[in-house]
Scaffold this active site. Structure first.
Site, short mmCIF file in Angstrom:
data_model
loop_
_atom_site.label_atom_id
_atom_site.label_comp_id
_atom_site.label_asym_id
_atom_site.label_seq_id
_atom_site.Cartn_x
_atom_site.Cartn_y
_atom_site.Cartn_z
N PRO A 5 6.89 -70.16 10.56
CA PRO A 5 7.27 -69.22 11.61
C PRO A 5 6.04 -68.78 12.38
CG PRO A 5 8.36 -68.67 9.55
CD PRO A 5 7.34 -69.73 9.23
N GLU A 6 6.11 -68.84 13.68
CA GLU A 6 4.98 -68.47 14.53
C GLU A 6 5.36 -67.24 15.36
OE1 GLU A 6 3.31 -71.96 16.50
OE2 GLU A 6 3.98 -73.24 14.86
#
Length: 269
Positions: A5-6
């Site tokens: 997840p960014e």
């Protein structure tokens, strides 16, 4: 390299969880039963990682003021000064209880005045939680550990941090250079800017750095608008899947033709 997840995924969670929490009082309904990575001061029994964080550090009894984010880190800030940072790592999720799966739950919070609960779960346990005694301590830690946020990074900020013989993609993955960019959005930003990921930072002219900064902001905001990229585990706080992955021009398209020139992509994981 496995995608994590960014920034867009964390920002989407902030936007979907925030309205449920702000102005409400949290209470810790359960810790565990699975161990989690935690850097707290609590002392419990059983020798598990969860015993190293106390309910107060998990915002038990706290009235929530706001949710903040820098890069990939999400912080829940209480009116009394306490703060809790949640990092999702590879597979972590923060969502309402009715949407969260029952397994691998690390913390479950009840929300005062509502029947809803919030759950932090992390099957692979690469994520975790870190409490702070004050908002000031949180911001000081972020200033020391993280570069400028990817949604607002400027050409000047990027110029100061992109230097030396390191490849530009490797530099973008360094969270002290720009916070929030990982493997997915580094590929997409560099492609939009027309920059070879292998190019050394020292070879980037000022105009190219300015174009890269603009590309980073554009790619990240576009992904936020589309709810982030769901490739495997990621879900928004309400359980919804993102659809930004449908816009990827290079990530995950190794061997496929480039959408710009038609040449087969190489190394686009």
């Amino acid at each position: 390299m496995r995608a994590l997840p960014e920034l867009p995924e964390i920002e989407t969670i902030r936007r979907t969880i925030g309205p449920l929490l702000v102005g409400r009082t949290l209470h810790v309904a359960a810790i565990g039963p699975h161990d989690m990575r935690a850097r707290g001061e609590g002392r419990g029994s059983g020798g598990s990682r969860s015993s190293w964080i106390a309910p107060r550090e998990l915002l038990d009894g706290a009235r929530i003021d706001r949710l903040e984010r820098r890069g990939k880190r999400l912080a829940i800030l209480a009116n009394d000064g306490r703060a809790l940072v949640i990092q999702l790592g590879m597979s972590g999720q923060l969502m309402t209880g009715k949407e969260a799966e029952a397994t691998h739950r690390h913390v479950t919070w009840g929300i005062g005045g509502r029947a809803a609960i919030i759950v932090f779960r992390d099957p692979r346990r690469f994520g975790g939680v870190t409490p702070y005694r004050s908002h000031a301590a949180l911001l000081e830690a972020w200033d020391l550990e993280l570069g400028p946020d990817g949604l607002t990074v400027t050409a000047e900020q990027l110029t100061q941090r992109l230097s030396g013989k390191r490849a530009v993609k490797a530099a973008l993955l360094d969270q002290t250079v720009v916070a929030g960019v990982g493997n997915i959005y580094a590929d997409e930003s560099l492609h939009l800017a027309g920059i070879d990921p292998r190019m050394r930072c020292s070879r980037l002219r000022p105009q190219r750095v300015a174009e890269l900064a603009e590309s980073i902001r554009t790619i990240l905001m576009r992904a936020v608008t589309h709810g982030g990229s769901t490739l495997r585990d990621y879900r928004a706080g309400n359980g919804a899947r993102g659809n930004a992955q449908q816009l990827h021009a290079v990530y995950g398209r190794d061997g496929e033709p480039c959408m710009t020139c038609g040449t087969a992509l190489r190394g686009a994981r």
